[in-house]
Design an enzyme around this catalytic site. Structure first.
Site, PDB file in Angstrom:
ATOM      1  CE  LYS A   1      55.179 -79.819 -35.831  1.00  0.00           C
ATOM      2  NZ  LYS A   1      55.653 -78.636 -36.537  1.00  0.00           N
TER       3      LYS A   1
ATOM      4  CG  ASP B   1      51.213 -80.534 -36.702  1.00  0.00           C
ATOM      5  OD1 ASP B   1      51.278 -80.910 -37.885  1.00  0.00           O
ATOM      6  OD2 ASP B   1      51.619 -79.416 -36.324  1.00  0.00           O
TER       7      ASP B   1
HETATM    8  O1  C5P Z   1      45.103 -78.360 -38.244  1.00  0.00           O
HETATM    9  P1  C5P Z   1      45.383 -77.267 -37.278  1.00  0.00           P
HETATM   10  O2  C5P Z   1      44.157 -76.832 -36.521  1.00  0.00           O
HETATM   11  O3  C5P Z   1      46.512 -77.550 -36.367  1.00  0.00           O
HETATM   12  O4  C5P Z   1      45.830 -76.032 -38.157  1.00  0.00           O
HETATM   13  C1  C5P Z   1      45.903 -74.737 -37.618  1.00  0.00           C
HETATM   14  C2  C5P Z   1      45.829 -73.729 -38.756  1.00  0.00           C
HETATM   15  O5  C5P Z   1      47.031 -73.809 -39.564  1.00  0.00           O
HETATM   16  C3  C5P Z   1      44.698 -73.943 -39.736  1.00  0.00           C
HETATM   17  O6  C5P Z   1      43.525 -73.309 -39.307  1.00  0.00           O
HETATM   18  C4  C5P Z   1      45.245 -73.319 -41.003  1.00  0.00           C
HETATM   19  O7  C5P Z   1      45.128 -71.910 -40.948  1.00  0.00           O
HETATM   20  C5  C5P Z   1      46.720 -73.633 -40.935  1.00  0.00           C
HETATM   21  N1  C5P Z   1      47.087 -74.851 -41.680  1.00  0.00           N
HETATM   22  C6  C5P Z   1      47.104 -74.827 -43.067  1.00  0.00           C
HETATM   23  N2  C5P Z   1      47.444 -75.955 -43.758  1.00  0.00           N
HETATM   24  C7  C5P Z   1      47.814 -77.079 -43.112  1.00  0.00           C
HETATM   25  C8  C5P Z   1      47.823 -77.125 -41.699  1.00  0.00           C
HETATM   26  C9  C5P Z   1      47.460 -75.984 -41.013  1.00  0.00           C
HETATM   27  O8  C5P Z   1      46.775 -73.810 -43.679  1.00  0.00           O
HETATM   28  N3  C5P Z   1      48.164 -78.146 -43.809  1.00  0.00           N
END
Ligand code: C5P
Length: 326
Positions: free
Chosen positions: A19, A150
């Site tokens: 993406k 995502d």
């Molecule tokens: O959701 P995911 O595990 O992919 O996110 C990875 C990291 O990115 C999270 O632990 C966080 O530190 C950061 N993140 C964030 N805000 C979001 C998405 C991700 O701070 N909306």
């Protein structure tokens, strides 16, 4: 007498797309540490594949090949493995299920293109089909949101508006196809590190740590992040020039601060005729929108010759989300 056919390979192959965030508007961190987002995702024609095969009950393995394979963990933290286990725990009976997963990567690791999320989404779908579970897209999307912000979009694909921490996705009205050139960086960027730098830079801008804290508290009461209406209008009418002009990424200053060389890559792309340029997600991949397929070819040749990035690929969007291909 006809000779016996070789046995059918027992397994399911799914491919899932990378993406690009056409807009990534980030609010101040929530209580749980995540940042509220208003984002426009577009799935592009750069795919990872996940093959899932039967394994002994409660046995889960994963192997990885292709682009950046040595950077992908193959232990219990692997997102495809976590997806398979989560699906089995939620919809399987006891420990009766197992899976051998193989991931074929084309999406760069830690590139801001949601490669890990694509693997999680692909594994959910592949195992659901392999195990013949009675689950639909809606149920898989709920599990996807538990795996990462995502992952639901990697199931859905197309062009979509993301809210919450990015996990709430709805398709948006978008006309036309877009020609992208992607410039891969030499080194990956960690998403949490980019968000941390984004917060630090916000605090600095507000005049030091104390003022930063105050401003974040104030921002907490401020309006939720919003996608620029100009981008939504441009997508609705399918105007690539207007889309190019409206691309926005609030994380870009933080990514550029961590990898200053990206600034030159972005500038080079614009100089070579891109309609718009931005860091994709948390970076370091830079995405350039081209006016046509021919313009994308010219741009990718110029960027390759420029020699500032590790590799350059062309991709088109929007494409569908995770799909069974065999
Ligand atoms: O959701 P995911 O595990 O992919 O996110 C990875 C990291 O990115 C999270 O632990 C966080 O530190 C950061 N993140 C964030 N805000 C979001 C998405 C991700 O701070 N909306």
């Amino acid at each position: 007498m006809a000779s016996a056919l070789p046995p059918e390979p027992v397994g399911v192959r799914v491919r899932a797309p990378a993406k690009i965030n056409l807009a990534l508007c980030v609010g101040p961190p929530r209580q749980d540490g995540y940042h509220p987002l208003a984002t426009v995702y577009q799935a592009v024609s750069l795919y990872d594949e996940v093959h899932a095969a039967w394994a002994e009950p409660d046995e889960y393995t994963v192997t990885v090949s292709g682009e950046g394979a040595d950077l992908v963990p193959t232990d219990e933290t692997n997102l495809a493995l976590r997806a398979a286990r989560l699906l089995a725990r939620t919809y399987g009976e006891g420990d009766s299920l197992g899976a051998g997963l193989s991931i074929k990567k084309s999406i760069p690791v830690a590139g801001g293109l949601a490669g890990g999320s694509a693997n999680g989404a692909a594994a959910l779908l592949a195992c659901a089909v392999l195990w013949d579970l009675d689950v639909g897209l809606e149920e898989l999307t709920v599990l996807a949101a538990q795996l990462g912000s995502d992952v639901p979009f990697a199931l859905l694909g197309g062009t979509a508006l993301g809210s919450g921490r990015g996990e709430q996705v709805v398709p948006v009205l978008a006309r036309g196809g877009y020609h992208w050139v992607l410039a891969f960086g030499h080194h990956g960027l960690s998403t949490p590190a980019v968000y941390r730098r984004h917060d630090q830079m916000g605090a600095r801008k507000a005049g030091g740590a104390a003022a930063g804290k105050l401003s974040q508290e104030m921002a907490g009461q401020a309006r939720a992040p919003e996608v620029p209406p100009a981008l939504m209008n441009a997508l609705r009418v399918g105007d690539p020039s207007a889309v190019g002009a409206a691309l926005v990424n609030d994380l870009q200053p933080a990514a550029l601060d961590l990898q200053p060389r990206l600034r030159q890559v972005l500038e080079a792309g614009v100089e070579y005729g891109a309609l718009g340029a931005l860091v994709s997600g948390s970076g370091p991949t830079c995405a350039f929108l081209a006016a046509s397929e021919a313009a994308a070819v010219d741009l990718s040749v110029a960027l390759s010759a420029d020699g500032q990035c590790r590799a350059v690929r062309r991709a088109t969007g929007p494409v569908t989300g995770a799909r069974v291909i065999g």
